[in-house]
Design an enzyme around this catalytic site. Sequence first.
Site, mmCIF file in Angstrom:
data_model
loop_
_atom_site.group_PDB
_atom_site.id
_atom_site.type_symbol
_atom_site.label_atom_id
_atom_site.label_comp_id
_atom_site.label_asym_id
_atom_site.label_seq_id
_atom_site.Cartn_x
_atom_site.Cartn_y
_atom_site.Cartn_z
ATOM 1 N N ASP A 31 -15.932 -44.775 9.083
ATOM 2 C CA ASP A 31 -14.953 -44.784 10.819
ATOM 3 C C ASP A 31 -13.271 -44.806 10.802
ATOM 4 O O ASP A 31 -12.895 -45.230 11.886
ATOM 5 C CB ASP A 31 -15.755 -46.028 11.447
ATOM 6 C CG ASP A 31 -15.178 -47.332 10.938
ATOM 7 O OD1 ASP A 31 -14.500 -47.359 9.626
ATOM 8 O OD2 ASP A 31 -15.746 -48.217 11.356
ATOM 9 N N GLU A 43 2.682 -69.683 3.548
ATOM 10 C CA GLU A 43 3.461 -68.637 3.969
ATOM 11 C C GLU A 43 4.731 -69.535 4.767
ATOM 12 O O GLU A 43 4.708 -69.907 5.563
ATOM 13 C CB GLU A 43 3.038 -67.540 5.284
ATOM 14 C CG GLU A 43 4.346 -67.418 5.108
ATOM 15 C CD GLU A 43 4.427 -66.179 6.569
ATOM 16 O OE1 GLU A 43 4.739 -64.698 6.743
ATOM 17 O OE2 GLU A 43 3.791 -66.846 7.296
ATOM 18 N N ASP A 45 -12.531 -51.514 4.818
ATOM 19 C CA ASP A 45 -13.506 -52.270 5.882
ATOM 20 C C ASP A 45 -14.252 -53.365 4.190
ATOM 21 O O ASP A 45 -14.179 -53.170 3.281
ATOM 22 C CB ASP A 45 -15.204 -51.584 6.412
ATOM 23 C CG ASP A 45 -15.112 -50.915 5.558
ATOM 24 O OD1 ASP A 45 -15.769 -51.143 4.307
ATOM 25 O OD2 ASP A 45 -15.747 -49.891 5.769
ATOM 26 N N ASP A 64 -1.202 -69.034 7.401
ATOM 27 C CA ASP A 64 0.504 -68.022 7.990
ATOM 28 C C ASP A 64 0.401 -69.562 8.635
ATOM 29 O O ASP A 64 0.487 -70.567 8.747
ATOM 30 C CB ASP A 64 -0.356 -67.582 9.187
ATOM 31 C CG ASP A 64 0.225 -66.466 9.611
ATOM 32 O OD1 ASP A 64 0.995 -65.284 9.148
ATOM 33 O OD2 ASP A 64 0.567 -66.675 11.157
ATOM 34 N N ASP A 107 -12.393 -47.202 3.232
ATOM 35 C CA ASP A 107 -13.565 -47.560 3.911
ATOM 36 C C ASP A 107 -15.177 -46.755 3.677
ATOM 37 O O ASP A 107 -15.249 -45.617 3.304
ATOM 38 C CB ASP A 107 -12.622 -46.274 5.503
ATOM 39 C CG ASP A 107 -13.636 -45.758 6.395
ATOM 40 O OD1 ASP A 107 -15.036 -46.055 6.383
ATOM 41 O OD2 ASP A 107 -13.362 -44.649 6.789
ATOM 42 N N ASN A 141 -17.946 -46.913 5.598
ATOM 43 C CA ASN A 141 -18.323 -46.113 6.503
ATOM 44 C C ASN A 141 -17.866 -44.736 7.285
ATOM 45 O O ASN A 141 -18.576 -44.157 8.119
ATOM 46 C CB ASN A 141 -19.134 -46.904 7.473
ATOM 47 C CG ASN A 141 -18.107 -47.621 8.198
ATOM 48 O OD1 ASN A 141 -17.101 -47.016 7.722
ATOM 49 N ND2 ASN A 141 -18.951 -48.575 9.217
HETATM 50 C C1 NOJ Z 1 3.177 -64.197 9.406
HETATM 51 C C2 NOJ Z 1 2.339 -62.734 9.262
HETATM 52 O O1 NOJ Z 1 2.665 -62.106 7.908
HETATM 53 C C3 NOJ Z 1 3.013 -62.115 10.313
HETATM 54 O O2 NOJ Z 1 2.095 -60.214 9.685
HETATM 55 C C4 NOJ Z 1 2.112 -62.069 11.688
HETATM 56 O O3 NOJ Z 1 2.454 -61.440 12.604
HETATM 57 C C5 NOJ Z 1 2.887 -63.341 11.499
HETATM 58 N N1 NOJ Z 1 2.733 -64.459 10.453
HETATM 59 C C6 NOJ Z 1 2.251 -64.376 13.548
HETATM 60 O O4 NOJ Z 1 0.833 -64.531 12.799
HETATM 61 CA CA CA Z 2 -14.817 -48.705 7.489
#
Ligand code: NOJ
Ligand code: CA
Length: 533
Positions: A25, A269, A29, A204, A21, A23
């Site tokens: 908060d 994935e 980031d 994903d 982090d 800044n």
């Molecule tokens: C796979 C991701 O690794 C997971 O973190 C996410 O919740 C699901 N896909 C939905 O996008």
């Molecule tokens: Ca931050």
Amino acid sequence: MNPPWWQTAVFYQIYPRSFADSNGDGIGDLDGITAHLDYLNDGTDRSLGIDAIWLSPINPSPLKDWGYDVSDYCGIHPELGDLPSFDRMLAEAHRRKIRIILDLVPNHTSDQHPWFVESRSSRRNPKRDWYIWVAGEPDRPPNNWLSSFGGPAWEYDPATASWYMHSFLKEQPDLNYRNPEVVEAMHAAIAFWLDRGVDGFRVDVISYLMKDAALRDNPPLTDSNIFTRRDPQGLQLHLYDQELPEAHDVIRGFRRVLDRYRDRMMVGEVWVREQKALAAFLRPDQIQLAFNFRFFMCPWEAAAFRNVIEETEDILPLKSGAWPTYTLSNHDFSRHISRYQSGDETEARARAAIVMLLTVRGTPFLYYGEEIGMRDGNVPFFAARDKVGRDHCRTPMQWSAGKNGGFSVSDHPWLPVGDCATINVERQRDDDRSMLGFYRRLIRLRKKTPALLEGSYRAIPAPGDCLVFCRERPDEKGIQSVMVAINFSGAERRFDSPKGTILLSTIEGREGESIGGSLRLAANEAVIVESSR
Ligand code: NOJ
Ligand code: CA
């Protein structure tokens, strides 16, 4: 010919909210990442030495699924930074020869994405068909599909008396890739980041991208495949909502966009019912890498890992040109050091595991913090953030023993910090024998040993609780042959082995030792041996 960079690279996954982090908060980031790039690779042996970073989602998002619910594919979440801070991070990474890939979440958007807001507004809206809508009555979902997070994959929207489909949370409606406008919009998002210079994407749930046009019911699962039974969806055979052949067309389209640029890649994935389906994604016109998640399900037994590796070698043999990808930890599962914890054997097991990951044939993906032996965090009920209980593997990076482990000066880090008093970077940085020191030496050794980067894989007979294999590659002096031997048992083991010299061991003081035909391994020891020639 040199192999492409993604076959020899060591990837390192960063969960941006939890890395550093800048800044105060309480939220990690992009500037925080930039400030720690030297830790990852400063070009010297003092840094970890990774080659590429995968950033979990950084786009604007209502954070129902912590960024996997995107509300703008071409922006940066304001808590993480902005486009100028992104450009700085990328330039600083590239200056250090670190590549960066982004998380691309094409299967679904946030329900707050303007596309969905429009789509939902009326049955006649031009974007209606960008998502999967079915007119109907409450209490009677269109079919039996289930969400990966539990419950039906359908949400009723009374305003237009229709259901929409969501593979995950109801705040994550699935896009309809049968609509060419959706395909085009996603291509534009991909090109936006490639134009900015990113080196590729982790994509994903790439195997979910298409759904059956007739929305047929999934049949119940009748076999006892424990792998597919892991989540609520394991009750069904996902014939009609996952792994549709048409998904490959969508992937080919993404790849055509990538191929307009030089040297960019995708790692998918890929959740498949049967591992052999991985090969269908790893074609020259689709993705370059596909995660193999089978290690996540392995108990601490040599045979379990051996089966995964050998199955993978059968499915993606060296000559096929398809390249395996392994990982032991990510943001969805318990960290492997915690999965395999076992009293005072825990550290030794983690070292043995990483020897396996970094020497088996394939591209390794590390997860931030594993290099210092970070454990799953303890996230009490009142501090929980994730709806489906994955906070424990997402706790802040432990840089020091100071306040919040040096992650943030805030009094309220977004997730509680783990045991930073004992496990932190500062404490290990100058100690070559620490976990961090071990990762550094192992990554260096891998990098300078062509057989480990590119060589073939051959199993070597050994006691049942040891995993032993050879990586072999021709060079100007003949064949470079490197043997890796890992003892998964808590007792000493001895077996006949080729002659050679120990290059690295998880136990101090064995480097340089000659092996004369019989190899002794201490409990949970792993060694890398260069065979004599
Ligand atoms: C796979 C991701 O690794 C997971 O973190 C996410 O919740 C699901 N896909 C939905 O996008
Ligand atoms: Ca931050």
